[in-house]
Design a protein around this motif. Structure first.
Motif, PDB file in Angstrom:
ATOM      1  N   TYR A 180       0.819  -1.213   0.000  1.00  0.00           N
ATOM      2  CA  TYR A 180       0.000   0.000   0.000  1.00  0.00           C
ATOM      3  C   TYR A 180       0.850   1.259   0.000  1.00  0.00           C
ATOM      4  N   GLN A 181       0.446   2.214  -0.821  1.00  0.00           N
ATOM      5  CA  GLN A 181       0.960   3.570  -0.734  1.00  0.00           C
ATOM      6  C   GLN A 181       0.131   4.315   0.312  1.00  0.00           C
ATOM      7  N   VAL A 182       0.767   5.214   1.051  1.00  0.00           N
ATOM      8  CA  VAL A 182       0.082   5.948   2.113  1.00  0.00           C
ATOM      9  C   VAL A 182       0.195   7.447   1.843  1.00  0.00           C
ATOM     10  N   ALA A 183      -0.951   8.088   1.680  1.00  0.00           N
ATOM     11  CA  ALA A 183      -0.994   9.524   1.411  1.00  0.00           C
ATOM     12  C   ALA A 183      -1.642  10.237   2.585  1.00  0.00           C
ATOM     13  N   PRO A 184      -0.870  11.005   3.355  1.00  0.00           N
ATOM     14  CA  PRO A 184      -1.451  11.715   4.502  1.00  0.00           C
ATOM     15  C   PRO A 184      -2.155  13.003   4.087  1.00  0.00           C
ATOM     16  N   HIS A 185      -3.328  13.215   4.643  1.00  0.00           N
ATOM     17  CA  HIS A 185      -4.089  14.446   4.429  1.00  0.00           C
ATOM     18  C   HIS A 185      -4.476  15.000   5.796  1.00  0.00           C
ATOM     19  N   ILE A 186      -4.025  16.198   6.125  1.00  0.00           N
ATOM     20  CA  ILE A 186      -4.470  16.865   7.343  1.00  0.00           C
ATOM     21  C   ILE A 186      -5.555  17.851   6.948  1.00  0.00           C
ATOM     22  N   VAL A 187      -6.745  17.636   7.504  1.00  0.00           N
ATOM     23  CA  VAL A 187      -7.932  18.356   7.043  1.00  0.00           C
ATOM     24  C   VAL A 187      -8.665  18.985   8.223  1.00  0.00           C
ATOM     25  N   ASP A 188      -9.055  20.247   8.065  1.00  0.00           N
ATOM     26  CA  ASP A 188     -10.025  20.851   8.986  1.00  0.00           C
ATOM     27  C   ASP A 188     -11.391  20.505   8.415  1.00  0.00           C
ATOM     28  N   CYS A 189     -12.163  19.718   9.141  1.00  0.00           N
ATOM     29  CA  CYS A 189     -13.444  19.251   8.614  1.00  0.00           C
ATOM     30  C   CYS A 189     -14.391  20.397   8.270  1.00  0.00           C
ATOM     31  N   ALA A 190     -14.181  21.567   8.858  1.00  0.00           N
ATOM     32  CA  ALA A 190     -14.991  22.730   8.485  1.00  0.00           C
ATOM     33  C   ALA A 190     -14.814  23.071   7.012  1.00  0.00           C
ATOM     34  N   VAL A 247      -9.672  19.450  13.210  1.00  0.00           N
ATOM     35  CA  VAL A 247      -8.517  19.108  12.393  1.00  0.00           C
ATOM     36  C   VAL A 247      -8.154  17.645  12.631  1.00  0.00           C
ATOM     37  N   ARG A 248      -8.140  16.878  11.564  1.00  0.00           N
ATOM     38  CA  ARG A 248      -7.874  15.455  11.664  1.00  0.00           C
ATOM     39  C   ARG A 248      -6.948  14.996  10.531  1.00  0.00           C
ATOM     40  N   LEU A 249      -6.286  13.878  10.796  1.00  0.00           N
ATOM     41  CA  LEU A 249      -5.422  13.235   9.815  1.00  0.00           C
ATOM     42  C   LEU A 249      -6.191  12.110   9.141  1.00  0.00           C
ATOM     43  N   PHE A 250      -6.182  12.100   7.819  1.00  0.00           N
ATOM     44  CA  PHE A 250      -6.763  11.007   7.039  1.00  0.00           C
ATOM     45  C   PHE A 250      -5.643  10.400   6.191  1.00  0.00           C
ATOM     46  N   LEU A 251      -5.322   9.142   6.467  1.00  0.00           N
ATOM     47  CA  LEU A 251      -4.305   8.425   5.704  1.00  0.00           C
ATOM     48  C   LEU A 251      -5.005   7.610   4.622  1.00  0.00           C
ATOM     49  N   VAL A 252      -4.788   7.969   3.380  1.00  0.00           N
ATOM     50  CA  VAL A 252      -5.418   7.282   2.252  1.00  0.00           C
ATOM     51  C   VAL A 252      -4.481   6.175   1.781  1.00  0.00           C
ATOM     52  N   LEU A 253      -4.961   4.948   1.848  1.00  0.00           N
ATOM     53  CA  LEU A 253      -4.167   3.768   1.484  1.00  0.00           C
ATOM     54  C   LEU A 253      -4.633   3.232   0.136  1.00  0.00           C
ATOM     55  N   THR A 254      -3.704   3.054  -0.768  1.00  0.00           N
ATOM     56  CA  THR A 254      -4.060   2.533  -2.093  1.00  0.00           C
ATOM     57  C   THR A 254      -2.990   1.568  -2.576  1.00  0.00           C
ATOM     58  N   ARG A 255      -3.424   0.567  -3.341  1.00  0.00           N
ATOM     59  CA  ARG A 255      -2.497  -0.374  -3.976  1.00  0.00           C
ATOM     60  C   ARG A 255      -2.152   0.212  -5.349  1.00  0.00           C
ATOM     61  N   SER A 256      -1.347   1.259  -5.330  1.00  0.00           N
ATOM     62  CA  SER A 256      -1.027   2.009  -6.548  1.00  0.00           C
ATOM     63  C   SER A 256       0.477   2.267  -6.611  1.00  0.00           C
ATOM     64  N   ALA A 304       1.951   5.189  -6.858  1.00  0.00           N
ATOM     65  CA  ALA A 304       2.315   6.398  -6.115  1.00  0.00           C
ATOM     66  C   ALA A 304       1.201   6.712  -5.121  1.00  0.00           C
ATOM     67  N   PRO A 305       1.522   7.438  -4.059  1.00  0.00           N
ATOM     68  CA  PRO A 305       0.475   7.826  -3.099  1.00  0.00           C
ATOM     69  C   PRO A 305      -0.611   8.648  -3.788  1.00  0.00           C
ATOM     70  N   LEU A 306      -1.842   8.436  -3.367  1.00  0.00           N
ATOM     71  CA  LEU A 306      -2.985   9.120  -3.968  1.00  0.00           C
ATOM     72  C   LEU A 306      -3.359  10.338  -3.130  1.00  0.00           C
ATOM     73  N   MET A 307      -2.984  11.515  -3.621  1.00  0.00           N
ATOM     74  CA  MET A 307      -3.371  12.758  -2.943  1.00  0.00           C
ATOM     75  C   MET A 307      -4.711  13.228  -3.515  1.00  0.00           C
ATOM     76  N   LEU A 308      -5.690  13.347  -2.653  1.00  0.00           N
ATOM     77  CA  LEU A 308      -7.044  13.666  -3.081  1.00  0.00           C
ATOM     78  C   LEU A 308      -7.222  15.163  -3.356  1.00  0.00           C
ATOM     79  N   GLU A 309      -8.107  15.451  -4.284  1.00  0.00           N
ATOM     80  CA  GLU A 309      -8.496  16.844  -4.535  1.00  0.00           C
ATOM     81  C   GLU A 309      -9.684  17.164  -3.627  1.00  0.00           C
ATOM     82  N   LEU A 310      -9.389  17.766  -2.499  1.00  0.00           N
ATOM     83  CA  LEU A 310     -10.424  18.114  -1.524  1.00  0.00           C
ATOM     84  C   LEU A 310     -10.641  19.621  -1.580  1.00  0.00           C
ATOM     85  N   HIS A 311     -11.549  20.022  -2.438  1.00  0.00           N
ATOM     86  CA  HIS A 311     -11.796  21.447  -2.631  1.00  0.00           C
ATOM     87  C   HIS A 311     -12.413  22.053  -1.370  1.00  0.00           C
TER      88      HIS A 311
END
Length: 307
Positions: free
Chosen positions: A137-147, A156-165, A167-174
């Motif tokens: 698994y690739q691990v992509a950390p995202h620190i997000v203010d849920c607001a 403010v929380r950490l979301f670790l996105v795990l993917t069998r890819s 490269a790490p998958l960084m999400l587009e969180l607009h």
């Protein structure tokens, strides 16, 4: 349909968000019978297990596409971890290894692990990360203010996105427009008490006085902890972080009351029809530990869109 399992499921923030994102949660587990009871009430088609996940029988868990998990965070939090004199949380930190065990057995396509940002400061985080990566698994950390995801709460929380890819998958969180606390607070309901009464703490009276000077006769303020300092905050912005204990108070003229359990769930973005205990303390505990369903939904939608 995309399927998932929910580890450390609690009241069901991940499961509720997953359902809204079109993900079917097949199986959910928690060690606390009360949490399992109410998760089952809100997710009757999900299979439930009440057990310590260190002892889980993963071969009895159905195959799934996504693993969703919120290992215990108190041992990592600056407020309640070992640095604050709470060595009993050593065992709570180890709950994260259940994620590794589940991934090793089922090898789902991906997963998301939620925790406080201090999770990455855990002495064993490098070993945990290496174990997850060793499983492919690739691990992509995202620190997000849920607001910023439309939850009416700064959390403010950490979301670790795990993917069998590759490269790490960084999400587009607009970043979304903030939803004000006024969207769920009801100043016409609840049990109010006089602000000026014997035994009221001096810090509380100071917060009230400063809040009135800045915001007028209606505002919210932390009843304990640093929170918004000694000023409180206006209701036109998101509320501060919901914790497992009564923390936030509403001020209305010369009266005040604590945030209700229903308001706490709304601050976490749970649907209004969420079933919960009648017991205020139990509901507040579950609400404070939960993943905001709105944040979970948006993260899962972004993850599936990028897949």
């Amino acid at each position: 349909m995309t399927t998932a399992i929910d580890l450390f499921a609690g009241l069901g923030g991940w499961s509720t968000g997953a359902r809204a994102a079109g993900v079917k949660v097949l199986w959910a587990a928690n060690h606390w019978p009360e949490a399992v009871k109410w998760h089952a009430a809100n997710h009757p088609t999900t299979d439930h297990v009440c057990q310590d996940l260190h002892q889980a029988r993963w071969e009895q868990v159905p195959p799934h596409d996504l693993l969703l998990a919120s290992p215990c965070c108190q041992g990592h939090s600056k407020a309640r971890g070992k640095a604050s004199g709470n060595p009993q949380h050593d065992s709570s930190r180890s709950t994260a290894w259940a994620v590794v065990s589940a991934l090793e057995y089922h090898r789902p396509a991906g997963g998301v692990v939620e925790n406080v940002p201090e999770f990455v400061d855990w002495a064993l985080y490098p070993a945990w990360l290496q174990a997850v990566q060793a499983l492919g698994y690739q691990v992509a950390p995202h620190i997000v203010d849920c607001a910023d995801l439309g939850v009416p709460q700064h959390r403010v929380r950490l979301f670790l996105v795990l993917t069998r890819s590759r490269a790490p998958l960084m999400l587009e969180l607009h970043k979304r427009q903030h939803v004000p606390a006024a969207s769920f607070l009801d100043f016409s309901a609840g049990k109010w008490s006089p602000i000026e009464k014997p035994g009221r703490a001096a810090a509380t009276l100071t917060r009230v006085a400063n809040g009135r000077a800045r915001f007028g006769d209606r505002f919210i303020m932390p009843y304990y902890g640093k929170g918004s300092g000694l000023t409180g905050r206006c209701t036109s912005r998101p509320i501060g972080t919901i914790t497992t204990l009564d923390r936030w108070a509403l001020v209305r003229g010369d009266e005040m009351r604590m945030l209700s359990a229903n308001e706490a769930l709304a601050a976490q973005s749970f649907p209004a029809d969420t079933l919960r205990p009648d017991n205020h303390r139990l509901t507040m505990h579950m609400a404070g530990n939960a993943v905001p369903p709105k944040a979970a939904q948006i993260i899962l939608e972004a993850m599936m869109a990028a897949a």
